[in-house]
Write an enzyme that holds these catalytic residues in place. Structure first.
Site, PDB file in Angstrom:
ATOM      1  N   MET A   1      53.397 111.217  24.384  1.00 59.79           N
ATOM      2  CA  MET A   1      52.682 112.437  24.758  1.00 59.79           C
ATOM      3  C   MET A   1      53.142 112.956  26.111  1.00 59.79           C
ATOM      4  O   MET A   1      52.844 114.071  26.486  1.00 59.79           O
ATOM      5  CB  MET A   1      51.180 112.184  24.796  1.00 59.79           C
ATOM      6  CG  MET A   1      50.626 111.593  23.497  1.00 59.79           C
ATOM      7  SD  MET A   1      51.085 112.493  22.043  1.00 59.79           S
ATOM      8  CE  MET A   1      50.129 113.975  22.267  1.00 59.79           C
ATOM      9  N   CYS A   2      53.846 112.136  26.893  1.00 59.55           N
ATOM     10  CA  CYS A   2      54.443 112.592  28.133  1.00 59.55           C
ATOM     11  C   CYS A   2      55.409 111.524  28.590  1.00 59.55           C
ATOM     12  O   CYS A   2      55.558 110.474  27.960  1.00 59.55           O
ATOM     13  CB  CYS A   2      53.393 112.906  29.210  1.00 59.55           C
ATOM     14  SG  CYS A   2      52.790 111.456  30.098  1.00 59.55           S
ATOM     15  N   ARG A   3      56.076 111.778  29.658  1.00 56.61           N
ATOM     16  CA  ARG A   3      56.924 110.806  30.336  1.00 56.61           C
ATOM     17  C   ARG A   3      56.527 110.832  31.799  1.00 56.61           C
ATOM     18  O   ARG A   3      56.272 111.894  32.369  1.00 56.61           O
ATOM     19  CB  ARG A   3      58.407 111.157  30.206  1.00 56.61           C
ATOM     20  CG  ARG A   3      58.944 111.319  28.801  1.00 56.61           C
ATOM     21  CD  ARG A   3      59.251 109.991  28.098  1.00 56.61           C
ATOM     22  NE  ARG A   3      58.077 109.425  27.479  1.00 56.61           N
ATOM     23  CZ  ARG A   3      58.079 108.250  26.823  1.00 56.61           C
ATOM     24  NH1 ARG A   3      59.194 107.542  26.730  1.00 56.61           N
ATOM     25  NH2 ARG A   3      56.967 107.804  26.275  1.00 56.61           N
TER      26      ARG A   3
ATOM     27  N   VAL B   1      56.008 114.644  33.231  1.00 57.59           N
ATOM     28  CA  VAL B   1      56.205 115.835  32.397  1.00 57.59           C
ATOM     29  C   VAL B   1      55.308 115.663  31.178  1.00 57.59           C
ATOM     30  O   VAL B   1      55.125 114.550  30.679  1.00 57.59           O
ATOM     31  CB  VAL B   1      57.679 116.022  31.992  1.00 57.59           C
ATOM     32  CG1 VAL B   1      58.502 116.438  33.196  1.00 57.59           C
ATOM     33  CG2 VAL B   1      58.267 114.767  31.350  1.00 57.59           C
TER      34      VAL B   1
ATOM     35  N   ASN C   1      49.918 108.672  30.078  1.00 55.93           N
ATOM     36  CA  ASN C   1      50.810 108.925  28.957  1.00 55.93           C
ATOM     37  C   ASN C   1      50.120 108.390  27.709  1.00 55.93           C
ATOM     38  O   ASN C   1      49.969 107.177  27.549  1.00 55.93           O
ATOM     39  CB  ASN C   1      52.163 108.223  29.171  1.00 55.93           C
ATOM     40  CG  ASN C   1      53.031 108.240  27.934  1.00 55.93           C
ATOM     41  OD1 ASN C   1      52.880 109.101  27.065  1.00 55.93           O
ATOM     42  ND2 ASN C   1      53.939 107.288  27.830  1.00 55.93           N
TER      43      ASN C   1
END
Length: 295
Positions: A1-3, A88, A115
């Protein structure tokens, strides 16, 4: 879902996490190599760092793709710190795309990035009015009853859910639907948005405000949320300026130790020394070293 990625060690610029490395967060935003959920991270980005002249960290967050911010390269090159955090975002379906829903979240000296995803219902019992901290918290965690939600937070929820979760002596009055504005939560912590990550951050911050050690606060929130929502993915990075607490719970996390400690969703470069962290693990980085514990 993100980094996301964080650094603890001698001061270095934020660009070391973002654009300097061959696979920094700028590259991971559009071409992540190990992301299990989602394919791009274009729903916003954020970063936080610590400055000697401030008691609280500095944040910079946008709700646009990281590559679309023409001012970022210059800012990231001059923002230097011995403790950095950047992320991000790929928004969970149904979650708002706005700066207030973008990591890092903050409270006092703390920064937090999440995340993953978690049902907000699993976090409601953790957003409590008071957090009891034992005089000495056992290393393996401590059990205790979770106090009731504050009426202020309850009034921001649907009336039915509020009455079910808040044992108030008088009925909680119905309120207009929450428009996304922050509502007071446990221990003075405040969810910044409707986003599940903001609620998760508020639960952690409540325990930190109550004096709970960071590692214990993170471990308790993650394990209690996962108990209610077994499908939750709860990879956290929590920075306090002189320490970083991280979890691997449902997604990838790597460490690299050289002159300091890097923690990242996936390696930022091709150097040897990156180590994958086992799932359901707590990592604590401090000037004393790095510890890894199963939770």
């Amino acid at each position: 879902m993100c980094r996301h990625a964080a650094w603890l060690g001698p001061p270095r610029p934020l660009s070391s996490l973002i654009g300097e490395s061959e696979h920094g967060l700028l590259h991971q935003a559009y071409a992540p190599r190990l992301q299990r959920y989602g394919t791009v991270n274009a729903d916003g980005f954020g970063m936080g760092w610590y400055d000697d002249g401030r008691t609280e960290p500095v944040r910079y967050r946008r709700s646009i793709p990281i590559w679309a911010d023409a001012n970022l390269p210059g800012l990231a090159a001059v923002a230097r710190s011995g403790c950095l955090l950047a992320a991000v975002r790929s928004a969970t379906i149904g979650m708002p795309i706005e700066e207030s829903a973008t990591a890092p979240f903050s409270d006092g000296r703390w920064l937090l990035s999440h995340n993953g995803r978690v049902e907000r219902d699993a976090l409601l019992p953790l957003l409590s009015a008071d957090v009891t901290v034992p005089e000495r918290v056992p290393a393996g965690g401590a059990d205790g009853e979770v106090p009731a939600l504050t009426p202020a937070l309850a009034s921001a929820l649907t009336p039915a859910l509020a009455s079910a979760l808040t044992p108030a002596p008088a009925p909680v009055p119905a309120a207009a639907p929450w428009n996304g504005a922050a509502a007071p939560a446990a221990g003075g912590a405040t969810p910044e948005s409707l986003c599940d990550s903001a609620w998760l951050a508020a639960a952690v911050f409540a325990r930190l405000r109550a004096g709970m050690p960071a590692a214990e606060a993170v471990a308790r929130v993650v394990t209690e949320a996962a108990r209610t929502d077994p499908a939750a993915r709860l990879n956290l990075l929590v920075c306090g300026g002189s320490e970083i607490v991280a979890t691997a719970w449902g997604d990838t996390l790597f460490t690299h130790v050289h002159e300091g400690v890097l923690l990242a969703s996936e390696p930022l470069d091709g150097r040897p020394g990156w180590r994958a962290v086992d799932d359901r693990t707590l990592v604590v980085a401090s000037p004393d070293g790095v510890s890894v514990t199963r939770i």
